[in-house]
Design a protein around this motif. Structure first.
Motif, short mmCIF file in Angstrom:
data_model
loop_
_atom_site.label_atom_id
_atom_site.label_comp_id
_atom_site.label_asym_id
_atom_site.label_seq_id
_atom_site.Cartn_x
_atom_site.Cartn_y
_atom_site.Cartn_z
N GLY A 1 11.18 -10.81 1.65
CA GLY A 1 10.79 -10.76 3.05
C GLY A 1 10.19 -9.42 3.45
N MET A 2 9.46 -8.79 2.52
CA MET A 2 8.95 -7.44 2.77
C MET A 2 7.45 -7.41 3.12
SD MET A 2 11.56 -5.48 2.32
CE MET A 2 10.94 -3.84 1.99
N MET A 3 6.83 -8.60 3.22
CA MET A 3 5.38 -8.61 3.46
C MET A 3 5.02 -7.94 4.79
SD MET A 3 2.50 -9.20 2.14
CE MET A 3 2.70 -10.33 0.77
N GLU A 4 5.84 -8.16 5.82
CA GLU A 4 5.56 -7.52 7.12
C GLU A 4 5.63 -6.00 7.01
OE1 GLU A 4 4.42 -8.54 10.09
OE2 GLU A 4 4.07 -10.41 9.00
N GLN A 5 6.57 -5.51 6.19
CA GLN A 5 6.68 -4.06 6.00
C GLN A 5 5.44 -3.51 5.30
OE1 GLN A 5 10.51 -2.51 4.68
NE2 GLN A 5 9.50 -1.03 3.35
N ILE A 6 4.91 -4.26 4.32
CA ILE A 6 3.71 -3.84 3.62
C ILE A 6 2.53 -3.79 4.59
CG2 ILE A 6 2.09 -4.37 1.77
CD1 ILE A 6 4.87 -3.50 0.81
N LYS A 7 2.40 -4.83 5.41
CA LYS A 7 1.32 -4.87 6.40
C LYS A 7 1.44 -3.70 7.37
CE LYS A 7 0.69 -9.92 6.45
NZ LYS A 7 0.78 -11.12 7.30
N ARG A 8 2.67 -3.42 7.78
CA ARG A 8 2.90 -2.33 8.73
C ARG A 8 2.51 -0.99 8.11
NH1 ARG A 8 8.71 -2.27 11.11
NH2 ARG A 8 9.23 -2.09 8.91
N GLU A 9 2.86 -0.80 6.85
CA GLU A 9 2.52 0.46 6.19
C GLU A 9 1.01 0.65 6.13
OE1 GLU A 9 3.53 3.01 2.12
OE2 GLU A 9 4.25 0.95 2.32
N ILE A 10 0.28 -0.41 5.82
CA ILE A 10 -1.18 -0.33 5.77
C ILE A 10 -1.72 0.01 7.15
CG2 ILE A 10 -3.31 -1.63 5.37
CD1 ILE A 10 -1.69 -3.37 3.38
N SER A 11 -1.25 -0.72 8.14
CA SER A 11 -1.73 -0.51 9.51
C SER A 11 -1.49 0.91 9.98
CB SER A 11 -1.01 -1.50 10.45
OG SER A 11 -1.37 -1.27 11.78
N VAL A 12 -0.28 1.42 9.73
CA VAL A 12 0.08 2.77 10.17
C VAL A 12 -0.76 3.83 9.46
CG1 VAL A 12 1.92 4.50 10.05
CG2 VAL A 12 2.41 2.22 10.93
N MET A 13 -0.92 3.69 8.15
CA MET A 13 -1.65 4.72 7.40
C MET A 13 -3.11 4.78 7.81
SD MET A 13 0.02 4.70 3.58
CE MET A 13 -0.78 6.23 3.11
N ARG A 14 -3.66 3.66 8.28
CA ARG A 14 -5.03 3.69 8.78
C ARG A 14 -5.11 4.37 10.14
NH1 ARG A 14 -9.46 2.62 5.73
NH2 ARG A 14 -10.49 1.52 7.41
N LEU A 15 -4.01 4.31 10.89
CA LEU A 15 -3.99 4.93 12.23
C LEU A 15 -3.83 6.43 12.17
CD1 LEU A 15 -1.78 2.57 14.44
CD2 LEU A 15 -4.15 3.23 14.87
N VAL A 16 -3.09 6.93 11.17
CA VAL A 16 -2.72 8.35 11.17
C VAL A 16 -3.48 9.13 10.10
CG1 VAL A 16 -0.49 8.05 12.27
CG2 VAL A 16 -0.62 7.79 9.80
N ARG A 17 -4.78 9.23 10.26
CA ARG A 17 -5.61 10.01 9.33
C ARG A 17 -5.60 11.47 9.76
NH1 ARG A 17 -10.73 5.95 8.35
NH2 ARG A 17 -9.71 4.68 6.80
N HIS A 18 -4.92 12.27 8.99
CA HIS A 18 -4.68 13.67 9.36
C HIS A 18 -4.62 14.48 8.07
CE1 HIS A 18 -2.24 17.15 10.69
NE2 HIS A 18 -2.71 16.91 11.89
N PRO A 19 -5.03 15.74 8.11
CA PRO A 19 -5.02 16.56 6.88
C PRO A 19 -3.65 16.67 6.23
CG PRO A 19 -6.30 17.66 8.58
CD PRO A 19 -5.63 16.49 9.24
N ASN A 20 -2.58 16.49 6.99
CA ASN A 20 -1.23 16.61 6.44
C ASN A 20 -0.53 15.27 6.29
OD1 ASN A 20 -1.35 19.49 8.36
ND2 ASN A 20 -1.10 19.61 6.15
N VAL A 21 -1.33 14.21 6.18
CA VAL A 21 -0.82 12.86 5.90
C VAL A 21 -1.59 12.32 4.70
CG1 VAL A 21 -0.61 10.50 6.75
CG2 VAL A 21 -0.18 12.40 8.31
N VAL A 22 -0.89 11.74 3.75
CA VAL A 22 -1.56 11.15 2.58
C VAL A 22 -2.54 10.09 3.06
CG1 VAL A 22 -1.24 9.78 0.49
CG2 VAL A 22 0.36 11.62 1.02
#
Length: 448
Positions: free
Chosen positions: A67-88
């Motif tokens: 039941g982790m698919m929503e967590q995977i989707k959330r991680e993708i969504s968040v990482m696209r939102l937080v593009r910053h020099p100190n974020v992977v």
């Protein structure tokens, strides 16, 4: 024997062409860098640019079973939102029927935890890491993102010793708030979790992150954790009371800041704006600039068009670009490209179909720009670029709109952000574009 060992090494790293592991014709996968419960991370190389990347491979069946698919989707969504020099940085996400591939920035300097494990750091070094941490966390919070699992193991270092926040799998977005405006999911690592999270009551994710930053600062300066006990229950009691001892080598300014960060009552805990006014924090601090990465489809109107190529668009002077059926179907569904997961529930429609003629649509787009007081900074027969007059978080929002012909009576209109802030662009699509163009829209992307 020596020749054989070199050959084996080359095969292990994918250097011998006969043993190359190429995915999607774009990336070469090499050695295994690490693995967790659901994913393995490999070293990779972009075949076009020779850029080193990290490739996180997730088995779809495993995440579905747990039941982790929503967590995977959330991680993708968040990482696209937080593009910053100190974020992977997440570069792109692709998939096959069985696997998901995260293509991410390759950060080779290891975890910050490894440095702390060797003992306390010098105050100026600790301050630099803390400044970068707070800068990145502040940017995340401005995007509505709470990390909820900040700890030295999730803080990576690049070749220049700069900090990069990773692992957004437990992060939260505004849509995860309940009716009381609070988060309620218990998550994180016990030694770094705020007391209000442990109490199983509603909590403010941003304030909980600040507590974790306090624990990290203490660990950087002390070489150990502020709340530690062999008995977990006793450790929790110390956390609830914010009961800890400060080593004598802390400077008075550092001591004062740590005691303001590790306050049990979240309402009395120091805020990030207040942290950024503290003299100790400001020493040598330069605020990094969050960056915007050119996304697919956001080409410059001023660039020369490709003519007579194998591209899916064919242009004539008398008609708009023809949108190939395959391209149309691909853009309206997820296909192999999981870009549709990037925004998840927050995704703004940027593509719609219309039964109006291309000339009528262009007239509507020009009227939209005029109504919103946007300046038209570039225009072609079936495309225009409009720019806002006000300065946003990342400068003036610039939006490109282009009309494609699918059939004689059907057109596709595609919006894309050329410059400016992603959230401001989403707001532009949701609050300005949709109401203004509703009379010519047949269907928005992703809507039945």
């Amino acid at each position: 024997m020596e020749v054989q060992s070199v050959k084996s090494l080359a095969e292990t790293y994918g250097l011998i062409s006969g043993n190359r592991n190429i995915i999607f014709g774009k990336y070469e996968m090499g050695r295994l860098l690490g693995q967790g419960t659901f994913a393995k991370v490999y070293y990779g190389r972009n075949l076009n640019t020779s850029e080193s990347v990290a490739i996180k491979v997730i088995n779809k069946d495993h995440v579905r079973e747990d039941g982790m698919m929503e967590q995977i989707k959330r991680e993708i969504s968040v990482m696209r939102l937080v593009r910053h020099p100190n974020v992977v940085e997440i570069k792109e996400v692709m998939a096959t029927k069985r696997k998901i591939f995260f293509i991410m920035e390759y950060v080779r300097g290891g975890e910050l935890f490894e440095k702390i494990a060797k003992g306390k750091l010098k105050e100026e070094v600790a301050r630099k890491y803390f400044q970068q941490l707070i800068s990145a966390v502040d940017f995340c919070h401005s995007r509505g993102v709470s990390h909820r699992d900040l700890k030295p193991e999730n803080l990576l270092l690049d070749d220049d010793g700069n900090l990069k926040i990773s692992d957004f799998g437990l992060s939260a977005l505004p849509e995860h708030l309940r009716n009381d405006g609070m988060l309620h999911t218990q998550c994180g690592t016990p030694a770094y979790v705020a007391p209000e999270v442990l109490r199983k009551q509603g909590y403010d994710g941003a304030k909980a992150d600040i507590w974790s930053c306090g624990v990290i600062l203490y660990a950087l300066l002390a070489g150990c954790l502020p709340f530690r006990d062999e008995n977990v229950v006793k450790m929790y009691r110390k956390v609830f009371k914010a009961q800890f001892e400060i080593p004598p080598w802390f400077s008075s300014d550092a001591r004062r800041l740590v005691t303001k960060l590790l306050v049990a009552d979240p309402g009395k805990r120091i805020s990030i704006p207040a942290i950024m006014r503290v003299p100790w924090f400001l020493k040598g601090f330069t605020r990094p600039t969050a960056f915007t990465i050119q996304e697919p489809g956001q080409d410059n109107l001023d660039q020369k068009d490709d003519v007579n190529t194998e591209a899916n668009l064919v242009k004539t002077k008398s008609s708009p670009p023809f949108y190939n059926a395959f391209e149309f179907i691909s853009s309206m569904s997820s296909g192999f490209d999981l870009s549709s997961l990037f925004e998840n529930k927050r995704k703004s429609g940027s593509l719609f179909t219309s039964k109006s003629s291309a000339s009528v649509i262009m007239g509507k787009l020009e009227s939209l720009a005029k109504k919103l007081n946007y300046k038209i900074v570039g225009a072609k027969e079936f495309a225009l670029k409009m720019q806002g007059v006000s300065e946003g978080r990342k400068g003036k929002l610039t939006v490109k709109a282009e009309v494609f012909e699918v059939a004689p009576e059907v057109a596709v209109v595609e919006f894309s952000k050329s410059a400016g802030d992603t959230l401001e662009y989403k707001k532009f699509c949701d609050e300005d574009v949709r109401p203004a163009l509703k009379d010519i829209v047949w269907s928005w992307q992703g809507e039945t």
